[in-house]
Design an enzyme around this catalytic site. Structure first.
Site, PDB file in Angstrom:
ATOM      1  N   SER A  64       2.593  14.673   4.875  1.00  0.00           N
ATOM      2  CA  SER A  64       3.277  15.734   5.618  1.00  0.00           C
ATOM      3  C   SER A  64       4.470  15.199   6.397  1.00  0.00           C
ATOM      4  CB  SER A  64       2.301  16.443   6.552  1.00  0.00           C
ATOM      5  OG  SER A  64       1.499  15.511   7.246  1.00  0.00           O
ATOM      6  N   CYS A  86      -3.129  40.032   5.219  1.00  0.00           N
ATOM      7  CA  CYS A  86      -1.971  39.790   6.086  1.00  0.00           C
ATOM      8  C   CYS A  86      -1.440  38.378   5.825  1.00  0.00           C
ATOM      9  CB  CYS A  86      -2.368  39.974   7.552  1.00  0.00           C
ATOM     10  SG  CYS A  86      -0.971  40.141   8.684  1.00  0.00           S
ATOM     11  N   ASP A  97      -6.355  30.442  15.151  1.00  0.00           N
ATOM     12  CA  ASP A  97      -5.757  29.563  14.142  1.00  0.00           C
ATOM     13  C   ASP A  97      -4.457  30.201  13.646  1.00  0.00           C
ATOM     14  OD1 ASP A  97      -6.673  31.719  12.702  1.00  0.00           O
ATOM     15  OD2 ASP A  97      -7.293  30.518  10.991  1.00  0.00           O
ATOM     16  N   TYR A 145      -9.387  25.699  18.978  1.00  0.00           N
ATOM     17  CA  TYR A 145      -9.798  26.576  17.874  1.00  0.00           C
ATOM     18  C   TYR A 145     -11.262  26.346  17.488  1.00  0.00           C
ATOM     19  CZ  TYR A 145     -11.091  28.185  13.399  1.00  0.00           C
ATOM     20  OH  TYR A 145     -11.823  28.759  12.407  1.00  0.00           O
ATOM     21  N   LEU A 185      -9.850  14.585   0.666  1.00  0.00           N
ATOM     22  CA  LEU A 185      -9.685  15.794   1.477  1.00  0.00           C
ATOM     23  C   LEU A 185      -8.542  15.657   2.481  1.00  0.00           C
ATOM     24  CD1 LEU A 185     -10.933  18.593   1.759  1.00  0.00           C
ATOM     25  CD2 LEU A 185     -12.583  17.651   3.379  1.00  0.00           C
ATOM     26  N   THR A 235      -6.591  23.184   5.801  1.00  0.00           N
ATOM     27  CA  THR A 235      -7.056  23.007   4.426  1.00  0.00           C
ATOM     28  C   THR A 235      -7.551  24.337   3.874  1.00  0.00           C
ATOM     29  OG1 THR A 235      -7.781  20.789   5.104  1.00  0.00           O
ATOM     30  CG2 THR A 235      -8.497  21.568   2.947  1.00  0.00           C
ATOM     31  N   GLU A 284     -15.808  24.185   9.807  1.00  0.00           N
ATOM     32  CA  GLU A 284     -14.614  24.377  10.625  1.00  0.00           C
ATOM     33  C   GLU A 284     -13.743  23.131  10.657  1.00  0.00           C
ATOM     34  OE1 GLU A 284     -13.500  27.073  11.476  1.00  0.00           O
ATOM     35  OE2 GLU A 284     -15.246  28.367  11.268  1.00  0.00           O
ATOM     36  N   TRP A 316     -20.659  28.368   3.659  1.00  0.00           N
ATOM     37  CA  TRP A 316     -21.008  28.230   5.089  1.00  0.00           C
ATOM     38  C   TRP A 316     -21.350  29.586   5.724  1.00  0.00           C
ATOM     39  CZ3 TRP A 316     -16.617  26.418   2.733  1.00  0.00           C
ATOM     40  CH2 TRP A 316     -15.471  27.209   2.819  1.00  0.00           C
TER      41      TRP A 316
END
Length: 360
Positions: free
Chosen positions: A312, A203, A149, A131, A91, A54, A48, A35
């Site tokens: 989740s 980071c 994010d 976001y 996905l 993900t 996005e 992308w």
DNA sequence: AAATCGGGGAA
DNA sequence: TTCCCAGATTT
């Protein structure tokens, strides 16, 4: 303005030097991602949405296949939903796909097929939150808007030593202010992407590579040796387990019974083998339940497998049984008998793909 | 503010 | 196992 805590956090923070160090690093070290080939706002948008919660490595093959199948915004708007869900199969968070198509159709009808550059209009589109709105505006249109994010909150929590709980919704706005105050007006795209790339490569949540960090000298947490203690984030509670009976029902011609899930809630509009929570019906009474719901008589034969599937927020324990269709006409409108070789045309969640795989 | 909504990979 | 990922929406 005097009581704004942001001023305290940004005190002594060298904004221009930071912008330069970050953007310079990003332009040298950024990954070559599909992308990033061009600045097509549609492709930015698709990426996005796919990247929400993900990993990049997971998204890459889906993105390539999705763009090949739906090269333009209009192609996606014209597709049928099942086709889009099939492209999204595996996905997860499937409402992303349905919301994206809903939003794309809105762009076609209300905005002459051009993705709006107005923040207010963008925010009205389904699936476009704070976001994603900022990401599209900054990356596709070079507009200096924050795109906060998990990466950005982690990076800034360490840079400025902010110990607010980033799992709280309200805290995101504090970090949006951080970005608003520090973002490069010349290159907001590289600035925002640089923050995220830094969070992904250097980071990192655990064991950040501070020795390789291009903005080490700007990092208050590093100077105080507390980078491993940030960001502060409350841990989520564990999932509830739900046991189910699942039936692979086959007629004498080899057709298999599948059904479409409801259009709202978990795995909305995806397909599955008939299943029932074990606390509603036990195995002895399942034949009655199947006859009630589907209008067919079956004979349960044997247990095929036991599947544990983790979401989740919950866990499915699936006891999968093979059954033969004895008689009757299918009365459930969301169910259909499908030849085995056509099953692959329907979008299944991964839990039921496991069953499908076991069948072949 | 908290719960819902998937799935996979890293340690 | 636990964490967490280029989050948004609903309750």
């Amino acid at each position: 303005m005097k009581n704004n805590p942001l001023n305290d956090y940004l005190k002594n923070f060298k904004i221009e030097a930071f912008q330069h160090d970050l953007i310079d690093w990003f332009q040298k070290e950024q990954r070559d991602l599909p992308w990033r080939q061009d600045k097509d706002p549609y492709k930015i948008w698709v990426s996005e949405i796919m990247l929400q919660q993900t990993k990049v490595d997971t998204v890459i093959p889906y993105f390539n296949q999705f763009i090949e199948k739906f090269p333009t915004l209009v192609d996606l708007a014209d597709a049928n939903e099942q086709e889009v869900l099939k492209a999204w199969e595996g996905l997860g968070y499937y409402s992303r796909a349905r919301n994206l198509q809903n939003a794309v159709r809105e762009v076609v009808t209300s905005y002459d097929s051009k993705i709006p550059q107005e923040s207010k209009q963008l925010a009205l589109l389904k699936g476009v939150g704070p976001y994603t709105k900022g990401a599209i505006l900054s990356i596709a249109y070079d507009i200096p808007e924050p795109a906060v994010d998990g990466n950005v909150m982690r990076v800034f929590s360490r840079l400025l030593m902010i110990d607010h709980d980033i799992s709280k919704q309200s805290v995101r706005r504090l970090f949006e202010q951080c970005v608003s105050e520090t973002i490069s007006q010349d290159n907001p795209s590289a600035f925002n992407q640089g923050l995220m790339e830094l969070g992904a490569l250097i980071c990192t949540p655990k064991k950040p590579s501070c020795m390789l960090c291009p903005v080490q000298e700007h990092c208050k947490a590093y100077h105080n040796g507390v980078q491993e203690q940030l960001p502060v984030k409350t841990k989520k509670k564990k999932q509830k387990e739900i046991p189910y009976l699942v039936f692979v029902i086959q007629d004498d011609q080899g057709n298999i019974l599948i059904e479409q899930r409801p259009e709202e809630g978990l795995l909305a509009n995806m397909w599955q083998f008939p299943m029932i929570p074990l606390f509603e019906v036990d195995l002895e009474h399942s034949v009655n339940w199947i006859e009630q719901k589907y209008g067919i008589k079956v004979s349960v034969e044997n247990n095929l497998e036991q599947i544990k599937h983790v979401f989740s927020h919950l866990i499915w324990q699936l006891g999968v049984y093979k059954a033969g269709l004895v008689s009757g006409n299918l009365s459930e409108k969301n169910a259909v008998l499908v030849p085995k070789n056509e099953l692959a045309n329907y979008p299944f969640p991964v839990s039921h793909q496991k069953i499908l795989k076991h069948l072949i």
